[in-house]
Design an enzyme around this catalytic site. Sequence first.
Site, mmCIF file in Angstrom:
data_model
loop_
_atom_site.group_PDB
_atom_site.id
_atom_site.type_symbol
_atom_site.label_atom_id
_atom_site.label_comp_id
_atom_site.label_asym_id
_atom_site.label_seq_id
_atom_site.Cartn_x
_atom_site.Cartn_y
_atom_site.Cartn_z
ATOM 1 N N GLU A 166 9.763 1.291 10.693
ATOM 2 C CA GLU A 166 10.749 2.369 10.531
ATOM 3 C C GLU A 166 9.956 3.655 10.700
ATOM 4 O OE1 GLU A 166 13.859 1.951 10.218
ATOM 5 O OE2 GLU A 166 13.996 -0.138 9.596
ATOM 6 N N GLU A 182 8.988 16.197 15.564
ATOM 7 C CA GLU A 182 9.381 16.030 14.162
ATOM 8 C C GLU A 182 8.545 16.977 13.293
ATOM 9 O OE1 GLU A 182 8.298 12.412 11.975
ATOM 10 O OE2 GLU A 182 10.336 12.332 11.192
ATOM 11 N N LYS A 207 0.850 -1.195 0.000
ATOM 12 C CA LYS A 207 0.000 0.000 0.000
ATOM 13 C C LYS A 207 0.878 1.233 0.000
ATOM 14 C CE LYS A 207 -2.033 2.707 2.859
ATOM 15 N NZ LYS A 207 -1.856 3.904 2.012
ATOM 16 N N CYS A 222 13.345 11.178 6.910
ATOM 17 C CA CYS A 222 13.279 10.654 8.280
ATOM 18 C C CYS A 222 14.611 10.819 8.988
ATOM 19 C CB CYS A 222 12.880 9.192 8.262
ATOM 20 S SG CYS A 222 14.003 8.189 7.263
HETATM 21 P P1 NAD Z 1 2.185 8.179 7.727
HETATM 22 O O1 NAD Z 1 2.439 7.376 8.950
HETATM 23 O O2 NAD Z 1 1.163 9.231 7.758
HETATM 24 O O3 NAD Z 1 1.779 7.226 6.507
HETATM 25 C C1 NAD Z 1 2.605 6.147 6.113
HETATM 26 C C2 NAD Z 1 1.726 5.063 5.513
HETATM 27 O O4 NAD Z 1 0.890 4.528 6.525
HETATM 28 C C3 NAD Z 1 0.790 5.563 4.399
HETATM 29 O O5 NAD Z 1 0.741 4.583 3.388
HETATM 30 C C4 NAD Z 1 -0.544 5.686 5.127
HETATM 31 O O6 NAD Z 1 -1.670 5.580 4.295
HETATM 32 C C5 NAD Z 1 -0.462 4.511 6.082
HETATM 33 N N1 NAD Z 1 -1.324 4.607 7.260
HETATM 34 C C6 NAD Z 1 -1.686 5.733 7.920
HETATM 35 N N2 NAD Z 1 -2.471 5.402 8.981
HETATM 36 C C7 NAD Z 1 -2.611 4.047 8.969
HETATM 37 C C8 NAD Z 1 -3.298 3.122 9.793
HETATM 38 N N3 NAD Z 1 -4.004 3.512 10.863
HETATM 39 N N4 NAD Z 1 -3.216 1.800 9.486
HETATM 40 C C9 NAD Z 1 -2.484 1.387 8.420
HETATM 41 N N5 NAD Z 1 -1.819 2.222 7.602
HETATM 42 C C10 NAD Z 1 -1.866 3.545 7.879
HETATM 43 O O7 NAD Z 1 3.615 8.742 7.296
HETATM 44 P P2 NAD Z 1 3.938 9.732 6.101
HETATM 45 O O8 NAD Z 1 3.407 11.066 6.459
HETATM 46 O O9 NAD Z 1 3.543 9.092 4.818
HETATM 47 O O10 NAD Z 1 5.534 9.750 6.122
HETATM 48 C C11 NAD Z 1 6.285 10.602 6.921
HETATM 49 C C12 NAD Z 1 6.767 9.886 8.171
HETATM 50 O O11 NAD Z 1 7.497 8.725 7.798
HETATM 51 C C13 NAD Z 1 7.723 10.712 9.011
HETATM 52 O O12 NAD Z 1 7.403 10.550 10.362
HETATM 53 C C14 NAD Z 1 9.084 10.091 8.709
HETATM 54 O O13 NAD Z 1 10.056 10.278 9.706
HETATM 55 C C15 NAD Z 1 8.720 8.660 8.528
HETATM 56 N N6 NAD Z 1 9.728 7.963 7.729
HETATM 57 C C16 NAD Z 1 10.575 7.097 8.376
HETATM 58 C C17 NAD Z 1 11.569 6.430 7.658
HETATM 59 C C18 NAD Z 1 12.528 5.482 8.337
HETATM 60 O O14 NAD Z 1 13.235 4.757 7.645
HETATM 61 N N7 NAD Z 1 12.579 5.463 9.667
HETATM 62 C C19 NAD Z 1 11.684 6.652 6.287
HETATM 63 C C20 NAD Z 1 10.808 7.552 5.664
HETATM 64 C C21 NAD Z 1 9.821 8.193 6.406
#
Ligand code: NAD
Length: 502
Positions: A258, A394, A182, A292
């Site tokens: 992650e 963040e 997804k 991130c």
């Molecule tokens: P997000 O958590 O809003 O969304 C990530 C994914 O999760 C999306 O596909 C979203 O649709 C899905 N999602 C959201 N709520 C959900 C739920 N309740 N159940 C299942 N799936 C759900 O994150 P974002 O805004 O897309 O990305 C930014 C974040 O990602 C930042 O916090 C960043 O630090 C983190 N990030 C971490 C890494 C790492 O390697 N640690 C890498 C990239 C981004």
Amino acid sequence: MVETPAQVKDVRLFINGDFRDAHSGKTFPDINPATGQVIARVAEADAEDVADAAAAARKAFDDGPWPRLKVAERAAVLRRIAEGILRRKEELARLESMDTGKSLREALEFDMPRVAHNFRFFADFVEQMGSESYPKDDDHLFYVLREPLGVVGLITPWNFPLMLATWKLAPCLAVGNCAILKPAEQTPITASILAEICAEAGLPEGVLNVLPGFGPAAAGEAIVSQPDVDAISFTGETATGRAIMTAAGPSLKRLSFEMGGKSPDIIFEDADLDLALPGALWGIFMNQGEVCLAGPRILVQRSIYDEFVHRFVEAARRIRIGDPLDPDTQMGPLISQEHWKKVSGYVQIGQEEGAQILCGGNKPALPPPLDAGFFFEPTVMVNVDNTCRVWREEIFGPVATITSFETEEEALKLANDTRYGLVGMVWTQDLARAHRVASKIRAGTIWINCFFIRDLRLPFGGYKESGIEREGGTYSVNFFTEQKTVCVALHKGAILPPVFLK
Ligand code: NAD
């Protein structure tokens, strides 16, 4: 001048080898953040589509060829996927740039080569991988078999869409699993093209299913609670990780997370500033700060603080913001209007907390159609301390916060005073100090006098609220496999303890 696509793309679900509309018939618009224009209409998966994808993946896993292929045969498919990605890298990079706002140059020179490399790397890795074996007392031989786990849900974010999706998908497939991917709702296009490439490369139907859609009470949550999904590998916000862990609890799924970061970038007075300055700038402003492992908490030793801040602000002001498709652009827009409001809101919070804004903080003036985009100036805040929200939370945008320290102990105390622990950067020419500080920062990766350099064999992941599990080489393979211990008796007397033989 920003190009507009000849037509709005149609992005459909990919289930059991076919592209199709959602059961509900619902679609949602996908917006180019540089112009605010709709670039795609995307089929919106819901629980019914997730159930179909899970059934297809389960069938492919239980009865299909993929988990039963020889390792070399699976590796050959992965290599063909890598070739397909490279053949279409210009198209993929352009779409990724239009979907995320990242510069085309970064997408072309960094993201897409790495996307292809993710597949090549894990093809090589599983072909060369061995397993543990212990001959014990001449009586028994122990060895470990690694078997695929089953059906895995891969839930990914928008900041490096295809790179992070394939960083999970490549090892997941390499060891024989079936997947439901997804992509983030903001950036679904390239995952759909990846599905085409995988099918052309000979990936059997049902092995990869791609479901664009939303998270809470939608496709994401349905994947997490679907009983036919054995594990979830998630990258995204810490708050989302928490929600996924709660929803996955009843079915006891294996989880790899992650998550967010707010990493420290420590600059000691003996650092080579000609390296540390561009390193720290790149560390917070690359990819619009939507990274991130960015280093937004910049800690500078008191004696060089004024010089560092002056040079850092000068350089931040020179960053070229504009059309991501223009090769001269260094910084594109933020991902969405909503995210723009969040980042801008943090600048306001900083001001209320007494921070001084040395540059940025606003929307830059750009000509149409970029004036409708979600651009945000590189922003530098000082006069912040570790009680400020802008220092602790963040922001995930181009906002650097800088503070000073006197001693190494103080720097470490400030660096570790966080609920996150993804990465840390240390700039110094004192070898002993570099290693000492690296060992004391509570984070998963430390860069000494460099930033963003990776070796895919090594573990990547976070301490504390930045992650659970690690990704990379053996670490990914361990997550995506069941490990089975086999014990062989090497002679008759080794079968059972003697007491039972009498
Ligand atoms: P997000 O958590 O809003 O969304 C990530 C994914 O999760 C999306 O596909 C979203 O649709 C899905 N999602 C959201 N709520 C959900 C739920 N309740 N159940 C299942 N799936 C759900 O994150 P974002 O805004 O897309 O990305 C930014 C974040 O990602 C930042 O916090 C960043 O630090 C983190 N990030 C971490 C890494 C790492 O390697 N640690 C890498 C990239 C981004």
